[in-house]
Design a protein around this motif. Structure first.
Motif, PDB file in Angstrom:
ATOM      1  N   VAL A 161       8.598 -11.679 -11.072  1.00  0.00           N
ATOM      2  CA  VAL A 161       8.698 -10.317 -10.448  1.00  0.00           C
ATOM      3  C   VAL A 161       7.416  -9.776 -10.106  1.00  0.00           C
ATOM      4  O   VAL A 161       7.067  -9.339  -9.117  1.00  0.00           O
ATOM      5  N   GLY A 162       6.500  -9.528 -11.291  1.00  0.00           N
ATOM      6  CA  GLY A 162       5.082  -9.026 -10.749  1.00  0.00           C
ATOM      7  C   GLY A 162       4.385  -9.690  -9.737  1.00  0.00           C
ATOM      8  O   GLY A 162       3.824  -9.127  -8.680  1.00  0.00           O
ATOM      9  N   SER A 163       4.560 -11.081  -9.684  1.00  0.00           N
ATOM     10  CA  SER A 163       3.819 -11.829  -8.806  1.00  0.00           C
ATOM     11  C   SER A 163       4.244 -11.841  -7.149  1.00  0.00           C
ATOM     12  O   SER A 163       3.660 -11.595  -6.388  1.00  0.00           O
ATOM     13  N   ALA A 164       5.567 -11.816  -7.368  1.00  0.00           N
ATOM     14  CA  ALA A 164       6.347 -11.466  -5.968  1.00  0.00           C
ATOM     15  C   ALA A 164       6.023 -10.085  -5.480  1.00  0.00           C
ATOM     16  O   ALA A 164       5.861  -9.963  -4.031  1.00  0.00           O
ATOM     17  N   ASN A 165       6.113  -9.222  -6.344  1.00  0.00           N
ATOM     18  CA  ASN A 165       5.703  -7.741  -5.477  1.00  0.00           C
ATOM     19  C   ASN A 165       4.473  -7.601  -5.173  1.00  0.00           C
ATOM     20  O   ASN A 165       4.110  -6.900  -4.275  1.00  0.00           O
ATOM     21  N   ARG A 166       3.389  -8.385  -5.971  1.00  0.00           N
ATOM     22  CA  ARG A 166       2.005  -8.470  -5.527  1.00  0.00           C
ATOM     23  C   ARG A 166       1.943  -9.020  -4.047  1.00  0.00           C
ATOM     24  O   ARG A 166       1.079  -8.960  -3.005  1.00  0.00           O
ATOM     25  N   ILE A 167       2.702 -10.223  -3.745  1.00  0.00           N
ATOM     26  CA  ILE A 167       2.926 -10.911  -2.981  1.00  0.00           C
ATOM     27  C   ILE A 167       3.464 -10.180  -1.408  1.00  0.00           C
ATOM     28  O   ILE A 167       2.856  -9.984  -0.319  1.00  0.00           O
ATOM     29  N   LEU A 168       4.429  -9.350  -2.034  1.00  0.00           N
ATOM     30  CA  LEU A 168       5.146  -8.415  -0.793  1.00  0.00           C
ATOM     31  C   LEU A 168       4.114  -7.358  -0.381  1.00  0.00           C
ATOM     32  O   LEU A 168       4.270  -7.059   0.851  1.00  0.00           O
ATOM     33  N   GLU A 169       3.252  -6.741  -1.304  1.00  0.00           N
ATOM     34  CA  GLU A 169       2.318  -5.869  -0.982  1.00  0.00           C
ATOM     35  C   GLU A 169       1.521  -6.495   0.070  1.00  0.00           C
ATOM     36  O   GLU A 169       0.991  -5.655   1.154  1.00  0.00           O
ATOM     37  N   GLY A 170       0.966  -7.600  -0.020  1.00  0.00           N
ATOM     38  CA  GLY A 170       0.051  -8.351   0.790  1.00  0.00           C
ATOM     39  C   GLY A 170       0.752  -8.527   2.041  1.00  0.00           C
ATOM     40  O   GLY A 170       0.041  -8.460   3.301  1.00  0.00           O
ATOM     41  N   LEU A 171       1.991  -8.911   2.203  1.00  0.00           N
ATOM     42  CA  LEU A 171       2.595  -9.084   3.157  1.00  0.00           C
ATOM     43  C   LEU A 171       2.857  -7.793   4.186  1.00  0.00           C
ATOM     44  O   LEU A 171       2.625  -7.798   5.430  1.00  0.00           O
ATOM     45  N   GLU A 172       3.332  -6.734   3.247  1.00  0.00           N
ATOM     46  CA  GLU A 172       3.343  -5.497   4.241  1.00  0.00           C
ATOM     47  C   GLU A 172       1.910  -5.107   4.929  1.00  0.00           C
ATOM     48  O   GLU A 172       2.025  -4.775   6.009  1.00  0.00           O
ATOM     49  N   ARG A 173       0.987  -5.200   4.378  1.00  0.00           N
ATOM     50  CA  ARG A 173      -0.352  -5.088   4.959  1.00  0.00           C
ATOM     51  C   ARG A 173      -0.580  -6.032   6.105  1.00  0.00           C
ATOM     52  O   ARG A 173      -1.188  -5.372   7.018  1.00  0.00           O
ATOM     53  N   ARG A 174      -0.331  -7.038   5.867  1.00  0.00           N
ATOM     54  CA  ARG A 174      -0.846  -8.241   7.080  1.00  0.00           C
ATOM     55  C   ARG A 174       0.171  -7.953   8.185  1.00  0.00           C
ATOM     56  O   ARG A 174      -0.035  -7.959   9.307  1.00  0.00           O
ATOM     57  N   ALA A 175       1.248  -7.780   7.957  1.00  0.00           N
ATOM     58  CA  ALA A 175       2.554  -7.278   9.028  1.00  0.00           C
ATOM     59  C   ALA A 175       2.064  -6.049   9.804  1.00  0.00           C
ATOM     60  O   ALA A 175       2.400  -5.990  10.909  1.00  0.00           O
ATOM     61  N   SER A 176       1.455  -4.926   9.042  1.00  0.00           N
ATOM     62  CA  SER A 176       1.165  -3.891   9.744  1.00  0.00           C
ATOM     63  C   SER A 176      -0.099  -4.118  11.089  1.00  0.00           C
ATOM     64  O   SER A 176      -0.234  -3.055  11.668  1.00  0.00           O
ATOM     65  N   ALA A 177      -0.721  -5.124  10.737  1.00  0.00           N
ATOM     66  CA  ALA A 177      -1.695  -5.424  11.788  1.00  0.00           C
ATOM     67  C   ALA A 177      -1.251  -6.043  12.746  1.00  0.00           C
ATOM     68  O   ALA A 177      -1.879  -6.478  13.844  1.00  0.00           O
ATOM     69  N   ILE A 178       0.143  -6.729  12.775  1.00  0.00           N
ATOM     70  CA  ILE A 178       0.482  -7.480  13.935  1.00  0.00           C
ATOM     71  C   ILE A 178       0.876  -6.547  15.304  1.00  0.00           C
ATOM     72  O   ILE A 178       1.628  -5.355  14.571  1.00  0.00           O
ATOM     73  N   THR A 179       0.720  -7.091  16.236  1.00  0.00           N
ATOM     74  CA  THR A 179       0.944  -5.942  17.306  1.00  0.00           C
ATOM     75  C   THR A 179       1.990  -6.697  18.453  1.00  0.00           C
ATOM     76  O   THR A 179       2.259  -5.876  19.404  1.00  0.00           O
TER      77      THR A 179
END
Length: 238
Positions: A161-179
């Motif tokens: 769960v901890g690993s998946a939550n960290r992955i989700l945080e990274g996904l949200e950051r990367r998705a925020s840069a998509i235009t």
């Protein structure tokens, strides 16, 4: 009686003694129903029947004692083999049980074996004592193994769960840069880290924790929706 070699050999002899006993009882009923003027004759016959009854009872006691003696000896040997086999099965089952569910299955299976032995050897107090002690030992061992596995599973679940939550945080950051909407859809459909989150959810289900798996998939879905809303807001502002 001295010629008996096995407990089973005493059964025909005991059946024969029962037939003799039934015959003597029938004879007593017949004598009691006869009209005999001379009471001494009736008494003499009944005395002989009583003497035969005494001999019959002694014979029954001898055969019964010999049967029990032979049965005890035979049961001791059989019990030793069965008890050793049960001990080996218990050791193997405990070693092979690699999940709490398998521990429960092993415990149920071994308890059934113990109940079967108790039914077969229950007339011997020494055997019952050993069976009760083995039941307690097996229960303690499997319970301890199950607890260890449960704790290890809980630690593994927390790690995933901890690993998946960290992955989700990274996904949200990367998705925020998509235009671009198409790029965003492609990102959440094909990105390896998104696949990783889904794999973790499946792994959580395998670890018997569907609640956390559902929560993880819900977070992934929310991240996708939130990224889409954020992108639309930026496009409208632009």
């Amino acid at each position: 009686v001295e010629t008996l070699q096995k407990a089973g050999d005493a059964v025909p002899m005991m059946e024969e003694l029962e037939k003799i006993g039934s015959g003597l009882e029938l004879l007593m009923e017949v004598i009691g129903g006869l009209k005999i003027d001379d009471a001494t004759q009736r008494t003499a016959v009944l005395e002989k029947i009583a003497e035969l009854m005494g001999q019959l009872n002694r014979a029954r006691a001898l055969v019964g004692g010999r049967k029990k003696e032979l049965g005890s000896s035979e049961s001791t040997a059989e019990f030793a083999v069965q008890f050793q086999l049960l001990s080996q099965n218990a050791t193997s089952a405990i070693n092979l049980a690699d999940s709490p569910e398998k521990c429960e299955q092993a415990l149920s299976r071994l308890m059934l074996q113990l109940e079967d032995m108790e039914g077969r050897f229950g007339e011997y107090d020494d055997f019952l004592e050993q069976i009760d002690q083995k039941r307690e030992d097996i229960s303690k061992s499997i319970t301890a193994k199950k607890q260890t596995l449960v704790e290890a599973r809980q630690r593994r679940v927390q790690q995933l769960v901890g690993s998946a939550n960290r992955i989700l945080e990274g996904l949200e950051r990367r998705a925020s840069a998509i235009t671009n909407t198409d790029e965003l859809n492609s990102f959440f459909a094909t990105d390896s880290m998104v696949m990783k989150v889904r794999e973790v959810a499946e792994r959580l289900r395998e670890l018997q924790d569907p609640v956390k798996a559902d929560e993880l998939e819900s977070k992934l879905k929310s991240a996708r929706q939130e990224s889409g809303r954020s992108l639309r807001d930026r496009e409208e502002i632009f």
